[in-house]
Write an enzyme that holds these catalytic residues in place. Sequence first.
Site, PDB file in Angstrom:
ATOM      1  N   SER A  49     -31.442  40.496 136.995  1.00 54.18           N
ATOM      2  CA  SER A  49     -31.363  41.242 138.245  1.00 54.18           C
ATOM      3  C   SER A  49     -29.952  41.224 138.811  1.00 54.18           C
ATOM      4  O   SER A  49     -29.666  41.935 139.767  1.00 54.18           O
ATOM      5  CB  SER A  49     -32.339  40.661 139.256  1.00 54.18           C
ATOM      6  OG  SER A  49     -32.147  39.270 139.355  1.00 54.18           O
ATOM      7  N   HIS A  87     -33.123  46.661 133.870  1.00 50.85           N
ATOM      8  CA  HIS A  87     -33.678  45.919 135.001  1.00 50.85           C
ATOM      9  C   HIS A  87     -34.884  46.645 135.600  1.00 50.85           C
ATOM     10  O   HIS A  87     -34.742  47.711 136.187  1.00 50.85           O
ATOM     11  CB  HIS A  87     -32.571  45.733 136.065  1.00 50.85           C
ATOM     12  CG  HIS A  87     -33.012  44.959 137.249  1.00 50.85           C
ATOM     13  ND1 HIS A  87     -32.531  45.188 138.511  1.00 50.85           N
ATOM     14  CD2 HIS A  87     -33.915  43.954 137.376  1.00 50.85           C
ATOM     15  CE1 HIS A  87     -33.107  44.368 139.354  1.00 50.85           C
ATOM     16  NE2 HIS A  87     -33.949  43.606 138.702  1.00 50.85           N
ATOM     17  N   GLU A 140     -33.288  50.210 136.249  1.00 54.18           N
ATOM     18  CA  GLU A 140     -31.844  50.278 136.468  1.00 54.18           C
ATOM     19  C   GLU A 140     -31.184  49.880 135.139  1.00 54.18           C
ATOM     20  O   GLU A 140     -31.452  48.789 134.633  1.00 54.18           O
ATOM     21  CB  GLU A 140     -31.553  49.258 137.568  1.00 54.18           C
ATOM     22  CG  GLU A 140     -30.194  49.186 138.105  1.00 54.18           C
ATOM     23  CD  GLU A 140     -30.145  48.231 139.319  1.00 54.18           C
ATOM     24  OE1 GLU A 140     -29.439  48.560 140.263  1.00 54.18           O
ATOM     25  OE2 GLU A 140     -30.793  47.172 139.324  1.00 54.18           O
ATOM     26  N   ASN A 174     -30.143  45.330 143.924  1.00 51.82           N
ATOM     27  CA  ASN A 174     -30.013  44.033 144.594  1.00 51.82           C
ATOM     28  C   ASN A 174     -28.735  43.906 145.420  1.00 51.82           C
ATOM     29  O   ASN A 174     -28.669  43.096 146.335  1.00 51.82           O
ATOM     30  CB  ASN A 174     -30.121  42.897 143.581  1.00 51.82           C
ATOM     31  CG  ASN A 174     -31.568  42.669 143.197  1.00 51.82           C
ATOM     32  OD1 ASN A 174     -32.459  42.796 144.028  1.00 51.82           O
ATOM     33  ND2 ASN A 174     -31.808  42.353 141.936  1.00 51.82           N
TER      34      ASN A 174
HETATM   35  N1  CAA Z   1     -50.858  45.889 137.975  1.00 55.98           N
HETATM   36  C1  CAA Z   1     -51.596  46.997 138.140  1.00 55.98           C
HETATM   37  N2  CAA Z   1     -51.785  47.589 139.327  1.00 55.98           N
HETATM   38  C2  CAA Z   1     -51.228  46.999 140.400  1.00 55.98           C
HETATM   39  C3  CAA Z   1     -50.449  45.822 140.303  1.00 55.98           C
HETATM   40  C4  CAA Z   1     -50.276  45.268 139.022  1.00 55.98           C
HETATM   41  N3  CAA Z   1     -49.548  44.169 138.815  1.00 55.98           N
HETATM   42  N4  CAA Z   1     -50.011  45.497 141.545  1.00 55.98           N
HETATM   43  C5  CAA Z   1     -50.487  46.428 142.381  1.00 55.98           C
HETATM   44  N5  CAA Z   1     -51.226  47.327 141.703  1.00 55.98           N
HETATM   45  C6  CAA Z   1     -51.862  48.526 142.217  1.00 55.98           C
HETATM   46  C7  CAA Z   1     -53.187  48.277 142.887  1.00 55.98           C
HETATM   47  O1  CAA Z   1     -54.249  48.338 141.986  1.00 55.98           O
HETATM   48  C8  CAA Z   1     -53.243  49.402 143.891  1.00 55.98           C
HETATM   49  O2  CAA Z   1     -53.632  50.608 143.303  1.00 55.98           O
HETATM   50  P1  CAA Z   1     -54.321  51.812 144.142  1.00 55.98           P
HETATM   51  O3  CAA Z   1     -53.528  51.975 145.412  1.00 55.98           O
HETATM   52  O4  CAA Z   1     -54.202  52.994 143.234  1.00 55.98           O
HETATM   53  O5  CAA Z   1     -55.695  51.332 144.381  1.00 55.98           O
HETATM   54  C9  CAA Z   1     -51.809  49.591 144.304  1.00 55.98           C
HETATM   55  O6  CAA Z   1     -51.011  49.055 143.241  1.00 55.98           O
HETATM   56  C10 CAA Z   1     -51.504  48.857 145.560  1.00 55.98           C
HETATM   57  O7  CAA Z   1     -51.797  47.473 145.387  1.00 55.98           O
HETATM   58  P2  CAA Z   1     -52.557  46.568 146.460  1.00 55.98           P
HETATM   59  O8  CAA Z   1     -53.585  47.394 147.176  1.00 55.98           O
HETATM   60  O9  CAA Z   1     -52.995  45.327 145.762  1.00 55.98           O
HETATM   61  O10 CAA Z   1     -51.478  46.051 147.457  1.00 55.98           O
HETATM   62  P3  CAA Z   1     -50.359  46.839 148.181  1.00 55.98           P
HETATM   63  O11 CAA Z   1     -50.842  48.148 148.687  1.00 55.98           O
HETATM   64  O12 CAA Z   1     -49.720  45.865 149.086  1.00 55.98           O
HETATM   65  O13 CAA Z   1     -49.308  47.158 147.023  1.00 55.98           O
HETATM   66  C11 CAA Z   1     -47.297  46.642 145.948  1.00 55.98           C
HETATM   67  C12 CAA Z   1     -48.701  46.162 146.289  1.00 55.98           C
HETATM   68  C13 CAA Z   1     -47.395  47.745 144.899  1.00 55.98           C
HETATM   69  C14 CAA Z   1     -46.580  45.457 145.359  1.00 55.98           C
HETATM   70  C15 CAA Z   1     -46.622  47.215 147.259  1.00 55.98           C
HETATM   71  O14 CAA Z   1     -46.783  46.294 148.305  1.00 55.98           O
HETATM   72  C16 CAA Z   1     -45.146  47.467 147.081  1.00 55.98           C
HETATM   73  O15 CAA Z   1     -44.741  48.491 146.552  1.00 55.98           O
HETATM   74  N6  CAA Z   1     -44.319  46.520 147.556  1.00 55.98           N
HETATM   75  C17 CAA Z   1     -42.892  46.611 147.407  1.00 55.98           C
HETATM   76  C18 CAA Z   1     -42.531  46.074 146.044  1.00 55.98           C
HETATM   77  C19 CAA Z   1     -41.049  46.128 145.821  1.00 55.98           C
HETATM   78  O16 CAA Z   1     -40.237  46.472 146.657  1.00 55.98           O
HETATM   79  N7  CAA Z   1     -40.677  45.722 144.591  1.00 55.98           N
HETATM   80  C20 CAA Z   1     -39.298  45.636 144.225  1.00 55.98           C
HETATM   81  C21 CAA Z   1     -38.824  44.267 144.515  1.00 55.98           C
HETATM   82  S1  CAA Z   1     -37.141  44.130 144.129  1.00 55.98           S
HETATM   83  C22 CAA Z   1     -37.091  43.819 142.518  1.00 55.98           C
HETATM   84  O17 CAA Z   1     -38.067  43.703 141.817  1.00 55.98           O
HETATM   85  C23 CAA Z   1     -35.711  43.641 141.978  1.00 55.98           C
HETATM   86  C24 CAA Z   1     -35.299  42.242 141.791  1.00 55.98           C
HETATM   87  O18 CAA Z   1     -34.553  42.035 140.880  1.00 55.98           O
HETATM   88  C25 CAA Z   1     -35.633  41.169 142.694  1.00 55.98           C
END
Ligand code: CAA
Length: 284
Positions: free
Chosen positions: A120, A141, A153, A191
């Site tokens: 990352s 990434h 990315e 990031n």
């Molecule tokens: N596998 C399959 N499906 C998944 C899943 C997984 N691991 N995680 C979530 N889902 C699906 C759920 O089944 C659900 O599907 P539907 O809406 O179609 O029913 C949907 O995604 C939403 O999940 P939840 O209802 O459980 O929970 P939520 O609405 O809070 O969503 C989330 C979870 C997708 C993580 C959402 O909160 C989100 O987009 N959060 C932001 C995540 C983000 O910003 N990620 C980037 C982080 S930065 C990074 O990764 C870079 C780094 O280097 C640090």
Amino acid sequence: MADIKVIGVLGSGQMGLGIAQLAAVAGISVVLVDSSDSALQKGMQGIRSSLQRFVKKGELTQEAANDTLAKVKHTTSLKEMSSADVIIEAIVENEDVKKHLFSELDRIVKPHTILASNTSSISINRLASATRRPHQVIGMHFMNPPPIMKLVEIVRGSATADGVFATIKALAERFGKTVIRSQDYPGFIVNRILMPMINEVFYTLYTGVATKEDIDCGMKLGTSHPMGPLELADFIGLDVCLSIMKILHHGLGESKYSPCPLLVQYVDAGYLGRKSGKGVYSYH
Ligand code: CAA
């Protein structure tokens, strides 16, 4: 795109298992390697339950989910990577550990094999320098959770060959992702922007501007973020956030990247976020 028959994924944590799943869903055979057997079992369980979420929604048949799972072979033997055409490394964010692994892989894998890192924020040039194939080393990434987030990315090192970039871009697109390209600078694009925001959020909490709930609510409802930034930091892992801030601070040399003392304190106390059951919030 070069013919990719086998993908090796190193590390069966949240990112590795998600990447292995994406490759298997795309119909490619996967070798998932981790040094710990229990981590591999946990990783396979993670793939199983993620696939079940797609089955439940009717986006995948049970048969397709079973076929996908059968495409993932898991092992603790690094030597099994010798069959891979592309390797995607997703182990701990530690430069020395990654470099050591890259130099070992360089000896094990086929001459044409591409070594991609899901790092990352660590320099691709420095990882490439641990190998005799810097032109075949690249950053790939993914965002967490990989099966859901739409972005990859791609980070080119100074020596990365055009053909290697084209292969990895086509692979990410085969996984259904949109690709953005970054130069090899600390934190790349996502990031470089996200972590200083998360760090500032910790300063907002640290200096008593507002409660954690109000801070998260402010960003969720005020700016349409799917998660509040403190909730997101717990989701990413506070140790990961801190290590990226340290890389930004060290690599860019500006005090604005200095990690917030509260973030440091949480990590020192072992409050690492969701994975440890406690971070800014409690998950028991
Ligand atoms: N596998 C399959 N499906 C998944 C899943 C997984 N691991 N995680 C979530 N889902 C699906 C759920 O089944 C659900 O599907 P539907 O809406 O179609 O029913 C949907 O995604 C939403 O999940 P939840 O209802 O459980 O929970 P939520 O609405 O809070 O969503 C989330 C979870 C997708 C993580 C959402 O909160 C989100 O987009 N959060 C932001 C995540 C983000 O910003 N990620 C980037 C982080 S930065 C990074 O990764 C870079 C780094 O280097 C640090």
